[in-house]
Scaffold this motif. Structure first.
Motif, mmCIF file in Angstrom:
data_model
loop_
_atom_site.group_PDB
_atom_site.id
_atom_site.type_symbol
_atom_site.label_atom_id
_atom_site.label_comp_id
_atom_site.label_asym_id
_atom_site.label_seq_id
_atom_site.Cartn_x
_atom_site.Cartn_y
_atom_site.Cartn_z
ATOM 1 N N SER A 1 -6.368 9.935 59.109
ATOM 2 C CA SER A 1 -6.152 11.192 59.838
ATOM 3 C C SER A 1 -4.685 11.578 59.754
ATOM 4 O O SER A 1 -3.816 10.736 59.553
ATOM 5 C CB SER A 1 -6.530 11.027 61.305
ATOM 6 N N GLN A 2 -4.409 12.851 59.926
ATOM 7 C CA GLN A 2 -3.040 13.340 59.960
ATOM 8 C C GLN A 2 -2.727 13.860 61.350
ATOM 9 O O GLN A 2 -3.595 14.403 62.022
ATOM 10 C CB GLN A 2 -2.839 14.462 58.945
ATOM 11 N N VAL A 3 -1.495 13.689 61.755
ATOM 12 C CA VAL A 3 -1.035 14.213 63.038
ATOM 13 C C VAL A 3 -0.438 15.586 62.786
ATOM 14 O O VAL A 3 0.344 15.776 61.856
ATOM 15 C CB VAL A 3 0.019 13.277 63.665
ATOM 16 N N VAL A 4 -0.818 16.562 63.625
ATOM 17 C CA VAL A 4 -0.315 17.924 63.501
ATOM 18 C C VAL A 4 0.361 18.296 64.816
ATOM 19 O O VAL A 4 -0.248 18.213 65.874
ATOM 20 C CB VAL A 4 -1.469 18.920 63.207
ATOM 21 N N ALA A 5 1.628 18.677 64.726
ATOM 22 C CA ALA A 5 2.361 19.089 65.925
ATOM 23 C C ALA A 5 1.955 20.507 66.299
ATOM 24 O O ALA A 5 1.765 21.366 65.430
ATOM 25 C CB ALA A 5 3.862 19.025 65.676
ATOM 26 N N LEU A 6 1.810 20.770 67.575
ATOM 27 C CA LEU A 6 1.357 22.065 68.061
ATOM 28 C C LEU A 6 2.074 22.372 69.365
ATOM 29 O O LEU A 6 2.112 21.546 70.269
ATOM 30 C CB LEU A 6 -0.161 21.996 68.298
ATOM 31 N N ARG A 7 2.637 23.547 69.469
ATOM 32 C CA ARG A 7 3.310 23.948 70.709
ATOM 33 C C ARG A 7 2.355 24.774 71.557
ATOM 34 O O ARG A 7 1.795 25.760 71.090
ATOM 35 C CB ARG A 7 4.566 24.758 70.405
ATOM 36 N N LEU A 8 2.186 24.366 72.804
ATOM 37 C CA LEU A 8 1.317 25.075 73.740
ATOM 38 C C LEU A 8 2.090 25.359 75.017
ATOM 39 O O LEU A 8 2.996 24.614 75.393
ATOM 40 C CB LEU A 8 0.079 24.235 74.069
ATOM 41 N N THR A 9 1.686 26.419 75.717
ATOM 42 C CA THR A 9 2.307 26.719 77.007
ATOM 43 C C THR A 9 1.750 25.766 78.061
ATOM 44 O O THR A 9 0.718 25.108 77.857
ATOM 45 C CB THR A 9 1.998 28.168 77.442
ATOM 46 N N VAL A 10 2.405 25.723 79.176
ATOM 47 C CA VAL A 10 1.946 24.901 80.297
ATOM 48 C C VAL A 10 0.547 25.337 80.720
ATOM 49 O O VAL A 10 -0.317 24.502 81.025
ATOM 50 C CB VAL A 10 2.940 24.992 81.478
ATOM 51 N N GLU A 11 0.321 26.644 80.712
ATOM 52 C CA GLU A 11 -0.986 27.171 81.112
ATOM 53 C C GLU A 11 -2.087 26.758 80.122
ATOM 54 O O GLU A 11 -3.202 26.429 80.526
ATOM 55 C CB GLU A 11 -0.935 28.701 81.235
#
Length: 87
Positions: free
Chosen positions: A48-58
């Motif tokens: 598997s590969q790790v993918v960075a993702l930015r999400l808001t607190v909500e």
């Protein structure tokens, strides 16, 4: 050693550290170390590969609420959503 140091919810004491040190000084068998495995178990035949993702607190809160409601991990909820979107 800080009185607040914990491992798996158990306090780390000077006595525990001394036991670990004595165990390490005795040495470990190579075969025993190899059997422990490394990292998380695979999810399929390919790595598997790790993918960075930015999400808001909500967004994270919404994912976590759904995960809690469905008894799943945050990662499972995200993977399922991506699978539905890609289908």
């Amino acid at each position: 050693m800080s009185e607040h140091e914990m491992i798996n919810g158990a306090p780390v004491t000077e006595e525990k550290i001394a036991l670990w040190a004595a165990e390490a000084e005795q040495g470990y068998g190579v075969d025993a170390l190899k059997k422990r495995g490394r990292g998380r178990p695979g999810r399929g035949a390919e790595p598997s590969q790790v993918v960075a993702l930015r999400l808001t607190v909500e967004e994270i809160a919404a994912i976590d609420e759904r995960a809690e409601r469905e008894g799943k991990s945050r990662s499972e909820v995200i993977r399922e959503a991506l699978h539905r979107l890609a289908a």
